[in-house]
Design a protein around this motif. Structure first.
Motif, mmCIF file in Angstrom:
data_model
loop_
_atom_site.group_PDB
_atom_site.id
_atom_site.type_symbol
_atom_site.label_atom_id
_atom_site.label_comp_id
_atom_site.label_asym_id
_atom_site.label_seq_id
_atom_site.Cartn_x
_atom_site.Cartn_y
_atom_site.Cartn_z
ATOM 1 N N SER A 88 0.806 -1.217 0.000
ATOM 2 C CA SER A 88 0.000 0.000 0.000
ATOM 3 C C SER A 88 0.843 1.273 0.000
ATOM 4 O O SER A 88 0.320 2.358 -0.200
ATOM 5 C CB SER A 88 -0.933 0.016 1.218
ATOM 6 O OG SER A 88 -0.190 -0.047 2.414
ATOM 7 N N ASN A 89 2.147 1.154 0.219
ATOM 8 C CA ASN A 89 3.023 2.322 0.279
ATOM 9 C C ASN A 89 3.549 2.654 -1.118
ATOM 10 O O ASN A 89 4.131 1.795 -1.786
ATOM 11 C CB ASN A 89 4.180 2.027 1.242
ATOM 12 C CG ASN A 89 5.124 3.190 1.399
ATOM 13 O OD1 ASN A 89 5.901 3.494 0.488
ATOM 14 N ND2 ASN A 89 5.066 3.851 2.545
ATOM 15 N N ARG A 90 3.356 3.907 -1.584
ATOM 16 C CA ARG A 90 3.717 4.239 -2.952
ATOM 17 C C ARG A 90 5.223 4.179 -3.190
ATOM 18 O O ARG A 90 5.664 3.888 -4.300
ATOM 19 C CB ARG A 90 3.150 5.596 -3.372
ATOM 20 C CG ARG A 90 3.691 6.787 -2.654
ATOM 21 C CD ARG A 90 3.115 8.097 -3.237
ATOM 22 N NE ARG A 90 3.481 8.276 -4.625
ATOM 23 C CZ ARG A 90 2.608 8.353 -5.628
ATOM 24 N NH1 ARG A 90 1.320 8.272 -5.383
ATOM 25 N NH2 ARG A 90 3.020 8.523 -6.870
ATOM 26 N N LEU A 91 6.029 4.397 -2.158
ATOM 27 C CA LEU A 91 7.477 4.288 -2.331
ATOM 28 C C LEU A 91 7.888 2.822 -2.459
ATOM 29 O O LEU A 91 8.699 2.464 -3.320
ATOM 30 C CB LEU A 91 8.190 4.932 -1.142
ATOM 31 C CG LEU A 91 9.733 4.892 -1.159
ATOM 32 C CD1 LEU A 91 10.268 5.634 -2.392
ATOM 33 C CD2 LEU A 91 10.308 5.493 0.119
ATOM 34 N N LYS A 92 7.292 1.951 -1.643
ATOM 35 C CA LYS A 92 7.653 0.535 -1.681
ATOM 36 C C LYS A 92 7.147 -0.160 -2.932
ATOM 37 O O LYS A 92 7.720 -1.158 -3.367
ATOM 38 C CB LYS A 92 7.114 -0.166 -0.430
ATOM 39 C CG LYS A 92 7.799 0.268 0.860
ATOM 40 C CD LYS A 92 7.179 -0.404 2.076
ATOM 41 C CE LYS A 92 7.841 0.082 3.364
ATOM 42 N NZ LYS A 92 7.204 -0.506 4.571
ATOM 43 N N ILE A 93 6.070 0.359 -3.524
ATOM 44 C CA ILE A 93 5.536 -0.277 -4.714
ATOM 45 C C ILE A 93 6.341 0.074 -5.955
ATOM 46 O O ILE A 93 6.229 -0.599 -6.995
ATOM 47 C CB ILE A 93 4.049 0.137 -4.918
ATOM 48 C CG1 ILE A 93 3.331 -0.842 -5.876
ATOM 49 C CG2 ILE A 93 3.929 1.543 -5.473
ATOM 50 C CD1 ILE A 93 3.084 -2.187 -5.324
ATOM 51 N N TYR A 94 7.197 1.089 -5.874
ATOM 52 C CA TYR A 94 7.880 1.577 -7.070
ATOM 53 C C TYR A 94 8.647 0.497 -7.844
ATOM 54 O O TYR A 94 8.566 0.435 -9.080
ATOM 55 C CB TYR A 94 8.825 2.734 -6.713
ATOM 56 C CG TYR A 94 9.488 3.332 -7.926
ATOM 57 C CD1 TYR A 94 8.817 4.254 -8.721
ATOM 58 C CD2 TYR A 94 10.779 2.952 -8.311
ATOM 59 C CE1 TYR A 94 9.399 4.788 -9.855
ATOM 60 C CE2 TYR A 94 11.369 3.478 -9.439
ATOM 61 C CZ TYR A 94 10.684 4.395 -10.205
ATOM 62 O OH TYR A 94 11.269 4.915 -11.334
ATOM 63 N N PRO A 95 9.386 -0.401 -7.189
ATOM 64 C CA PRO A 95 10.126 -1.428 -7.957
ATOM 65 C C PRO A 95 9.221 -2.380 -8.745
ATOM 66 O O PRO A 95 9.698 -3.112 -9.614
ATOM 67 C CB PRO A 95 10.913 -2.184 -6.876
ATOM 68 C CG PRO A 95 10.994 -1.246 -5.717
ATOM 69 C CD PRO A 95 9.712 -0.479 -5.747
#
Length: 507
Positions: A88-95
């Motif tokens: 759910s975190n947009r930074l963690k989903i980036y990869p």
């Protein structure tokens, strides 16, 4: 409207003429996927780790696609978050992100994988479709560059979208749909369709189905035959239980519906199915297994529709039933219902709230002393997973014999009904008829919806009843809001629901 219909007709005609004759029926498949989630999913991932995780999930999805194709399926739908898992975190989903182009680019990733940069997920999905000659519907996360100096552009310079992609039987990208959710919201609600030789399809994700746009517009204005719906749907009893609600929506909207859910028993996510306007064709719900499941069924490419229902006709034509039974209030999913207890084995009851009056006639096989049933009405703003107005009439079993437990989740019952008739003075003509039997079983063929708006059973139920509900949506009263619940809110709702279950179990 006429231009839209003509353009759609010509597109389907050209497609059929180019490929083959149009099909009157087709075989649909949905796969309920037990998604693999990394044991350290709360920490950031490298791109290599993200791709490894997604490939593990796609390995499983590919086997389901191969199996579906071997059994003659023309299209398969896979779940929301079925490739990336829950992040759910947009930074963690980036990869996990890839750039998904607009389908107008005429692209088959399987044979032209470098055209839009590094797109291993799209390339693999495209090859799954092409190698098995089947339409594939999948969910992934898209990225689009933007100018960080522009007010609406996120600080990292990317819009990030929860995205459904569709590849045709030759592996060509034919549809891309952005869900409104926790990452970024499209500037306009998308209405995405794709034409096949076996009908016209519309695309939704998750709780989109609860809102007018895009769901109702796809059916009523764009005239789709079938809706595909990848979801990560929690088992929210009583009236948002996935198999019961999705079957009801297909019947109420008079359209085919293909639902693929995540299988995650920890989050109480399960419940997939293939639904036609007249009846569920096949469905699956199992909290005792940790495995995924493939469902297949034949559907009419263009469903044969019965006349539309006037949902308030009967209820507006009769006088309220006279009973001295006192009303009481209790909550279902945070909505304050008005209830009356059914005190005898047979009776006629009326319950009203605001402009909605609900009418019930019933006969139980036996009035048990250890079970309480109620007639309930709710007419107002629902706020539990997005804000929207609803009108609900429901025949409901309470958790215990104490009235304050009415509305809490119930899974089992012992009372069989010899007959029932439920109706209401609905302001809207968008009403969805639901029924759940003991053990959380939906009941195909065990009720009839009459043209005057009554849901009836005249020959007795095959098992004990948990719920009979008419779920009405008042779309015209909606406040401007995102069409879908975001994942963070969904998980919060799941925690709250689980607390309710735990609290209820002590009674």
């Amino acid at each position: 409207m006429g231009l839209i219909w003509w353009q759609s007709y010509m597109a389907i005609f050209a497609l059929c003429a180019f490929k083959t004759t149009c099909l009157d029926t087709f075989i649909a498949a949905v796969y309920e996927h037990a998604v693999i989630i990394h044991p350290e999913h709360l920490r950031p991932f490298s791109q290599e780790e993200a791709l490894n995780l997604m490939n593990k999930n796609m390995d499983i999805l590919e086997q389901a696609i191969i199996s579906a194709a071997k059994q003659g399926a023309h299209i398969i739908v896979t779940p929301e978050y079925g490739i990336s898992g829950f992040i759910s975190n947009r930074l963690k989903i980036y990869p996990f992100l890839e750039d998904v182009p607009h389908p107008m680019v005429n692209w088959t990733p399987c044979t032209d994988h470098n055209r839009f940069g590094n797109t291993p997920v799209q390339g693999r999905l495209s090859c799954m479709a092409r190698n098995n000659s089947i339409y594939v519907v999948a969910n992934m996360v898209d990225r689009k560059t933007c100018d960080p100096t522009v007010s609406k552009c996120p600080s990292n310079g990317y819009y990030q979208y929860n995205t459904n992609v569709v590849y045709d039987s030759e592996g060509k990208l034919v549809a891309r749909y952005y869900k409104e959710d926790q990452f970024d919201t499209p500037f306009e609600t998308e209405l995405v369709t794709f034409d096949t030789t076996f009908g016209k399809f519309g695309i939704l994700t998750g709780f989109d189905i609860l809102f007018h746009d895009p769901a109702v517009t796809l059916v009523e204005k764009l005239k789709v035959d079938t809706i595909v719906l990848p979801v990560a749907w929690m088992n929210n009893l009583p009236y948002l239980y996935p198999t019961a609600f999705h079957a009801a929506w297909a019947m109420g909207m008079r359209v085919n519906l293909l639902v693929a859910n995540i299988h995650n028993t920890v989050s109480q996510m399960t419940g997939s199915g293939i639904y036609a306007p007249d009846s569920p064709k096949v469905y699956y719900m199992d909290m005792n297994s940790e495995n995924g499941t493939l469902l297949l069924s034949q559907l009419d490419s263009h469903p044969k529709l019965s006349p539309p229902v006037n949902w308030s006709s009967y209820a507006n034509s009769i006088e309220p039933f006279s009973t001295e039974q006192e009303e009481f209030k209790a909550s279902i999913l945070f909505d304050k219902f008005t209830f009356k207890e059914l005190i005898n084995d047979t009776g006629n009851y009326t319950v009203c709230q605001n402009t909605l009056c609900c009418y019930l006639s019933y006969k139980m096989s036996e009035k048990r002393t250890d079970e309480v049933y109620v007639l309930g009405a709710f007419d107002g703003l629902h706020i539990a997973e997005g804000e929207y107005y609803i009108q609900i009439c429901t025949l409901l079993k309470c958790l215990t014999t104490m009235l304050e437990t009415c509305g809490r989740p119930v899974e089992n019952a012992s009372t069989v009904f010899d007959m029932f008739s439920l109706s209401g003075t609905f302001d809207s003509q968008h009403v969805f008829p639901e029924m759940l039997l003991s053990g959380l079983q939906i009941a195909p063929g065990e009720f009839e919806v009459l043209n005057d708006g009554r849901i009836v059973n005249e020959n007795g139920t095959s098992g004990p009843v948990l719920m009979v509900t008419l779920f009405g949506r008042q779309y015209e009263k909606n406040k401007p809001t995102n069409a879908s619940i975001d994942l963070g809110s969904a998980l919060l709702m799941r925690i709250i629901t689980m607390v309710f279950v735990l609290y209820s179990s002590i009674w």
